[in-house]
Design an enzyme around this catalytic site. Structure first.
Site, short mmCIF file in Angstrom:
data_model
loop_
_atom_site.label_atom_id
_atom_site.label_comp_id
_atom_site.label_asym_id
_atom_site.label_seq_id
_atom_site.Cartn_x
_atom_site.Cartn_y
_atom_site.Cartn_z
CD GLU A 46 -1.36 -2.30 2.14
OE1 GLU A 46 -2.15 -2.86 2.91
OE2 GLU A 46 -0.15 -2.62 2.03
NE ARG A 178 15.56 -26.54 -7.79
CZ ARG A 178 16.66 -27.13 -8.25
NH1 ARG A 178 17.67 -26.38 -8.65
NH2 ARG A 178 16.73 -28.45 -8.30
#
Length: 315
Positions: A46, A178
């Site tokens: 945000e 990964r």
């Protein structure tokens, strides 16, 4: 909201113990700000989106998780930051299960006179932040088991030869997975037999290789972590995602302990016959118990190989 969820995936496996949140600010049908949680958990999505947008008055802010309401030495509470910026509306995918926020962020926004909507694309958002939600609900990281086998479920020839069962596209996708996990785990036999690197070998992502863990008694190599039992994953610091890559015994141990939340099964269009099984015995005594435990959520074609993705059905 779907765009905000896609942004949140950029932080997948890099923000623990914070959730990988995505945020988009829209005004007059135009995106004016974007943000996602940065590596290490700060700045929050945000804050980045508001910084990019500047003035967000009259705008709608879309965020994948309820803005935090608790103070931190590392940065301001996002609910307070948004309330001060005064957008017209905030759309939230999921309420934050963290007891320090859990509804308080929504209350703070509404008290500031901001229109708040909750529950948009909640399922997709939860899946994107599954590590955080698993840690909150079960007190441990989310566990993904990766298997690469022939059509008949073999991971190697009888003598152990396994290079390569799947093709380049499937192996590249596995390397991408990964990069989306903080930690990667193999059994001691796999470590001693194959000496795997377990790094990310994709252009631009080589700095995202996960920490390596070996399961089993004995001394771990330098830079490796050692665990003596599957449930010890709960004690791993700053890791909300564990990827299991080998071998059959380790896969069975985690499945028997019901610690696998997501299953990646890469299948090559080959039949080996006699060979090494993908999974060892898991203690199943009644076939009926095997049903209803897994839900297929995605299927992809990777070159000549097929990837099936399943998630554990938990009540």
């Amino acid at each position: 909201m779907r765009a905000a969820i896609a942004l949140s995936e950029r932080g997948h496996g890099r923000t623990a113990p914070n959730p990988n949140v995505g945020c988009i600010v829209v005004r007059d049908d135009r995106v004016i700000g974007r943000g996602w949680t940065q590596p290490g958990g700060r700045p929050h999505a945000e804050a980045r989106a508001i910084e990019a947008a500047g003035d967000i008055g009259r705008a709608t802010l879309y965020v994948t998780l309820e803005p935090c309401a608790h103070m931190s030495a590392r940065g301001p509470a996002c609910a307070e930051l948004i309330a001060a910026a005064r957008p017209a509306r905030v759309v939230i995918a999921l309420r934050d299960p963290d007891g320090r926020t859990d509804g308080r962020g929504i209350d703070q926004l509404q008290a500031a006179g901001i229109d708040v909507t909750v529950g948009v694309e909640a399922g997709a958002a939860r899946r994107a932040m599954i590590g955080f939600f698993t840690r909150q609900a079960l007190g441990r990281p989310s566990v993904t088991l990766k298997l690469a086998s022939s059509l008949d479920g073999r991971i190697a020839m009888p003598d152990g030869a396994s290079r390569w069962i799947t093709g380049e596209a499937a192996r590249a996708h596995a390397h991408l997975e990964r990069a989306r996990h903080e930690t990667i785990l193999v059994g001691r036999r796999t470590l001693e037999t194959d000496a795997p690197r377990l790094d990310v070998r994709l252009p631009g992502l080589d700095d995202r290789s996960p920490r390596r863990i070996v399961l089993g008694h004995g001394r771990a190599p330098e830079t490796w972590m050692s665990l003596d039992r599957p449930d010890a994953i709960a004690d791993i610091d700053d890791a909300d995602h564990v990827l299991i890559e080998g071998g059959a015994g380790v896969a069975a141990a985690f499945l028997e302990a019901d610690l696998v939340d997501r299953l990646l099964w890469y299948r090559a269009p080959i039949i080996i016959g006699e060979g090494r099984d993908a999974i060892a015995a898991i203690g199943l005594t009644d076939l009926a118990e095997a049903h209803g435990r897994w839900r297929a959520i995605d299927t992809r074609q990777l070159g000549s190989d097929r990837l099936d993705i399943y998630e554990r059905v938990r009540q």
